[in-house]
Structures are given as C-alpha cells and as structure tokens.
Design a protein around this motif. Sequence first.
Motif, short mmCIF file in Angstrom:
data_model
loop_
_atom_site.label_atom_id
_atom_site.label_comp_id
_atom_site.label_asym_id
_atom_site.label_seq_id
_atom_site.Cartn_x
_atom_site.Cartn_y
_atom_site.Cartn_z
N THR A 1 0.82 -1.21 0.00
CA THR A 1 0.00 0.00 0.00
C THR A 1 0.86 1.26 0.00
O THR A 1 2.02 1.24 0.38
CB THR A 1 -0.91 0.05 1.24
OG1 THR A 1 -0.11 0.11 2.42
CG2 THR A 1 -1.83 -1.16 1.30
N VAL A 2 0.24 2.33 -0.42
CA VAL A 2 0.84 3.66 -0.32
C VAL A 2 -0.16 4.54 0.42
O VAL A 2 -1.36 4.48 0.17
CB VAL A 2 1.22 4.23 -1.72
CG1 VAL A 2 0.01 4.39 -2.62
CG2 VAL A 2 1.97 5.54 -1.58
N ASP A 3 0.37 5.35 1.36
CA ASP A 3 -0.53 6.23 2.13
C ASP A 3 -0.59 7.60 1.48
O ASP A 3 -0.03 7.83 0.41
CB ASP A 3 -0.10 6.30 3.60
CG ASP A 3 1.28 6.88 3.81
OD1 ASP A 3 1.81 7.56 2.90
OD2 ASP A 3 1.85 6.66 4.89
N GLY B 1 -7.47 6.22 3.10
CA GLY B 1 -6.24 6.98 2.94
C GLY B 1 -5.09 6.16 2.38
O GLY B 1 -4.01 6.68 2.17
N GLN B 2 -5.30 4.87 2.15
CA GLN B 2 -4.27 4.02 1.58
C GLN B 2 -4.77 3.46 0.24
O GLN B 2 -5.97 3.26 0.06
CB GLN B 2 -3.94 2.86 2.51
CG GLN B 2 -3.38 3.30 3.83
CD GLN B 2 -3.24 2.13 4.78
OE1 GLN B 2 -4.03 1.21 4.77
NE2 GLN B 2 -2.22 2.19 5.62
N THR B 3 -3.83 3.21 -0.65
CA THR B 3 -4.14 2.65 -1.96
C THR B 3 -3.28 1.42 -2.17
O THR B 3 -2.08 1.44 -1.88
CB THR B 3 -3.84 3.68 -3.06
OG1 THR B 3 -4.57 4.87 -2.79
CG2 THR B 3 -4.23 3.16 -4.43
N ALA B 4 -3.87 0.35 -2.70
CA ALA B 4 -3.12 -0.87 -2.99
C ALA B 4 -2.30 -0.67 -4.26
O ALA B 4 -2.75 -0.05 -5.22
CB ALA B 4 -4.07 -2.05 -3.16
N LEU B 5 -1.08 -1.19 -4.25
CA LEU B 5 -0.20 -1.17 -5.41
C LEU B 5 0.09 -2.61 -5.81
O LEU B 5 -0.09 -3.53 -5.02
CB LEU B 5 1.12 -0.47 -5.06
CG LEU B 5 1.03 0.99 -4.63
CD1 LEU B 5 2.40 1.47 -4.17
CD2 LEU B 5 0.53 1.86 -5.76
N GLY B 6 0.60 -2.79 -7.02
CA GLY B 6 0.92 -4.15 -7.46
C GLY B 6 -0.37 -4.91 -7.71
O GLY B 6 -1.27 -4.43 -8.38
#
Length: 80
Positions: A28-30, A45-50
């Motif tokens: 994740t990225v915040d 407030g977080q987004t999944a990556l990959g």
Amino acid sequence: MRKGVVASLVAFGLATTSAMAAEKYFVTVDTVGNCSVLEGPPSAGQTALGQTGGYDSKDAAETALKEIRGDAPKCKGVVE
C-alpha cells in the motif's frame, strides 16, 4: 434442537477459521507517499499497489514492495 445449534456453531467456527487462513497481504501507499506491506486490505487513505487483490503470502508482498520502492512517483519512502 441442540443438534442444530451445535451444527451451526461448528459451521461458524469452520467459516471463521477458513476466512482467517485466507488473509491476504497488500502493498500500500498512504496519503504522503510512504509504501508498506499490510495484512488485510488497505484502509481509508491508503491505496493498494501491485496486485490490488492482494498477495497470498507476506514474502510475495515484500518482494513486490522491493520492486516498487525504487519507483519514486509511487513510493517516496518505505515503512517496514
């Protein structure tokens, strides 16, 4: 009646155990750009990556984080 209650409790316990065993790990990225590996889906407030559906193991998620961490537009820093 008691057999039905016991059967329901056993079924609930099995469903809960299998749900816990199927836990996914997410890269994740915040909101400030820090990336990390989390157990369970990203929160507000977080987004999944990959793999946005999650990884089956923590090792797989950490390997993905190592690849993503060098991508400055996605990850400004890493929280371990």
